[in-house]
Write a protein that holds these residues in place. Structure first.
Motif, short mmCIF file in Angstrom:
data_model
loop_
_atom_site.label_atom_id
_atom_site.label_comp_id
_atom_site.label_asym_id
_atom_site.label_seq_id
_atom_site.Cartn_x
_atom_site.Cartn_y
_atom_site.Cartn_z
N LYS A 72 0.85 -1.19 0.00
CA LYS A 72 0.00 0.00 0.00
C LYS A 72 0.88 1.23 0.00
O LYS A 72 1.92 1.27 0.65
N LYS A 73 0.45 2.25 -0.73
CA LYS A 73 1.21 3.50 -0.73
C LYS A 73 1.11 4.18 0.63
O LYS A 73 0.06 4.19 1.26
N ARG A 74 2.24 4.73 1.07
CA ARG A 74 2.24 5.47 2.32
C ARG A 74 1.78 6.89 2.07
O ARG A 74 1.56 7.31 0.93
N LEU A 75 1.67 7.66 3.14
CA LEU A 75 1.19 9.03 3.02
C LEU A 75 2.11 9.88 2.15
O LEU A 75 1.68 10.83 1.51
N ASP A 76 3.41 9.53 2.14
CA ASP A 76 4.35 10.30 1.32
C ASP A 76 4.38 9.83 -0.13
O ASP A 76 5.16 10.32 -0.94
N GLY A 77 3.50 8.85 -0.47
CA GLY A 77 3.42 8.38 -1.84
C GLY A 77 4.42 7.31 -2.19
O GLY A 77 4.39 6.75 -3.28
N TYR A 78 5.32 6.99 -1.24
CA TYR A 78 6.39 6.01 -1.54
C TYR A 78 5.84 4.59 -1.42
O TYR A 78 5.18 4.24 -0.46
N CYS A 79 6.11 3.76 -2.41
CA CYS A 79 5.67 2.37 -2.40
C CYS A 79 6.74 1.53 -3.09
O CYS A 79 6.79 1.49 -4.32
N PRO A 80 7.64 0.87 -2.31
CA PRO A 80 8.69 0.06 -2.94
C PRO A 80 8.12 -1.22 -3.52
O PRO A 80 8.16 -2.28 -2.92
N LYS A 81 7.60 -1.12 -4.73
CA LYS A 81 6.83 -2.22 -5.31
C LYS A 81 7.63 -3.51 -5.47
O LYS A 81 7.06 -4.59 -5.52
N ALA A 82 8.93 -3.38 -5.54
CA ALA A 82 9.75 -4.56 -5.82
C ALA A 82 9.61 -5.64 -4.76
O ALA A 82 9.80 -6.82 -5.03
N ILE A 83 9.28 -5.27 -3.52
CA ILE A 83 9.25 -6.28 -2.46
C ILE A 83 7.87 -6.90 -2.30
O ILE A 83 7.70 -7.83 -1.51
N TYR A 84 6.86 -6.40 -3.01
CA TYR A 84 5.50 -6.87 -2.80
C TYR A 84 5.09 -7.96 -3.78
O TYR A 84 5.77 -8.23 -4.76
N GLY A 85 3.94 -8.58 -3.47
CA GLY A 85 3.40 -9.63 -4.32
C GLY A 85 2.53 -9.08 -5.42
O GLY A 85 2.44 -7.86 -5.62
N GLY A 86 1.84 -9.98 -6.12
CA GLY A 86 1.02 -9.60 -7.25
C GLY A 86 -0.45 -9.48 -6.89
O GLY A 86 -0.83 -9.52 -5.72
N PRO A 87 -1.32 -9.38 -7.90
CA PRO A 87 -2.76 -9.27 -7.67
C PRO A 87 -3.34 -10.58 -7.16
O PRO A 87 -2.73 -11.65 -7.32
N PHE A 88 -4.51 -10.51 -6.56
CA PHE A 88 -5.14 -11.70 -5.98
C PHE A 88 -5.28 -12.82 -7.01
O PHE A 88 -5.12 -14.00 -6.68
N GLU A 89 -5.56 -12.46 -8.25
CA GLU A 89 -5.79 -13.46 -9.29
C GLU A 89 -4.59 -14.38 -9.49
O GLU A 89 -4.75 -15.53 -9.89
N SER A 90 -3.38 -13.88 -9.20
CA SER A 90 -2.19 -14.71 -9.41
C SER A 90 -2.08 -15.83 -8.38
O SER A 90 -1.36 -16.81 -8.58
N TYR A 91 -2.81 -15.72 -7.27
CA TYR A 91 -2.80 -16.76 -6.24
C TYR A 91 -3.98 -17.73 -6.37
O TYR A 91 -4.00 -18.77 -5.72
N LEU A 92 -4.94 -17.37 -7.20
CA LEU A 92 -6.19 -18.12 -7.24
C LEU A 92 -6.01 -19.58 -7.67
O LEU A 92 -6.60 -20.49 -7.06
N PRO A 93 -5.22 -19.90 -8.72
CA PRO A 93 -5.03 -21.32 -9.05
C PRO A 93 -4.45 -22.12 -7.88
O PRO A 93 -4.86 -23.26 -7.64
N ALA A 94 -3.53 -21.52 -7.12
CA ALA A 94 -2.95 -22.20 -5.97
C ALA A 94 -3.98 -22.39 -4.87
O ALA A 94 -4.01 -23.43 -4.20
N ILE A 95 -4.86 -21.40 -4.68
CA ILE A 95 -5.92 -21.51 -3.68
C ILE A 95 -6.88 -22.64 -4.06
O ILE A 95 -7.26 -23.46 -3.22
N ARG A 96 -7.26 -22.68 -5.33
CA ARG A 96 -8.15 -23.77 -5.78
C ARG A 96 -7.48 -25.13 -5.60
O ARG A 96 -8.15 -26.10 -5.24
N PHE A 97 -6.18 -25.20 -5.84
CA PHE A 97 -5.46 -26.44 -5.63
C PHE A 97 -5.51 -26.85 -4.16
O PHE A 97 -5.75 -28.03 -3.83
N LEU A 98 -5.27 -25.91 -3.26
CA LEU A 98 -5.31 -26.21 -1.83
C LEU A 98 -6.68 -26.73 -1.41
O LEU A 98 -6.79 -27.72 -0.68
N VAL A 99 -7.73 -26.08 -1.91
CA VAL A 99 -9.09 -26.51 -1.57
C VAL A 99 -9.34 -27.92 -2.10
O VAL A 99 -9.95 -28.76 -1.41
N SER A 100 -8.85 -28.21 -3.30
CA SER A 100 -9.03 -29.55 -3.87
C SER A 100 -8.31 -30.61 -3.04
O SER A 100 -8.68 -31.79 -3.07
N CYS A 101 -7.28 -30.20 -2.30
CA CYS A 101 -6.54 -31.13 -1.43
C CYS A 101 -7.14 -31.21 -0.03
O CYS A 101 -6.60 -31.90 0.83
#
Length: 240
Positions: A72-101
């Motif tokens: 999330k962007k801080r009040l000063d607008g700084y957001c070091p994007k390199a350390i963060y993850g991607g959008p929720f959709e990129s985790y969805l196949p893994a979530i469906r796999f977990l549920v199937s297990c």
């Protein structure tokens, strides 16, 4: 320690004090057999019953904590994007796999799963907004009392790492020195400015403590990419 001596002029090689507390606690657990941090029995029962209501009559269900850190962007607008993850959709196949297990997935972090996905997975994917619990109680349970735990690098994964005998999966990991606790790491791809991959030797040596986008660096020598949906699914399959 040897690496920190070699890179004594690099400000990123000196771990922040907050992280050091976690590392020392984990080390002490391994060496001194400290008691695991835990919720009291009455609160454990409260969460267990809430999760049971969510999943209905399903049996033989295990639990997986999943920490997502989109940043999330801080009040000063700084957001070091390199350390963060991607959008929720990129985790969805893994979530469906977990549920199937047979895993009920407890999402924590600054992410609310879309209602369509919550309805599709019918109580096997929950968040603090859907389970009807105090969010701090829910997050503590997800970190300390789930059978397995996976997630992006950040506070939620550090917290879960206090359970030293539970292997975890770290996604979107950067820098390489971020490895801690009993964790498998799936690192981000890193590229030189000319588009060529950084070598494993470079990432574990010269740039082991380098956190792209941090305040320490005016001009980063490389760029990174978040793990793709296929990569996250591959990592989760291997982990499970």
């Amino acid at each position: 320690e040897e690496m920190m001596v070699r890179q004594s002029q690099d400000p990123s090689s000196h771990s922040p004090a907050a992280d050091t507390y976690y590392y020392l606690y984990f080390y002490s657990q391994c060496k001194l057999s400290l008691k695991k941090p835990s919720l009291p029995p009455e609160l454990l029962t409260k969460v267990d019953l809430a999760l049971l209501r969510m999943r209905g009559d399903r049996t033989d269900v295990r639990s997986c904590g999943l920490y997502l850190n989109p940043g999330k962007k801080r009040l000063d607008g700084y957001c070091p994007k390199a350390i963060y993850g991607g959008p929720f959709e990129s985790y969805l196949p893994a979530i469906r796999f977990l549920v199937s297990c047979g895993y009920q997935v407890l999402v924590v972090g600054d992410v609310t799963p879309p209602m369509s996905v919550l309805e599709e997975l019918d109580g096997m994917l929950v968040s603090s907004e859907t389970v009807g619990l105090d969010p701090y109680l829910y997050r503590t349970y997800a970190a300390l009392h789930t059978d397995i735990f996976a997630g992006d690098i950040g506070g939620g994964t550090l917290f879960a790492g206090l359970i030293s005998d539970r292997p975890m999966l770290g996604l979107n990991t950067i820098p390489f020195a971020t490895a801690f606790s009993n964790m498998w790491c799936y690192y981000k791809h890193a590229y030189h400015r000319d588009g060529t991959h950084l070598s494993f030797t470079e990432m574990t040596g010269k740039y082991a403590f380098h956190n792209p986008g941090d305040f320490c660096y005016q001009a980063d020598p490389f760029t990174v990419e978040t793990n793709t949906a296929d990569e996250i699914l591959e990592a989760m399959r291997d982990y499970v």
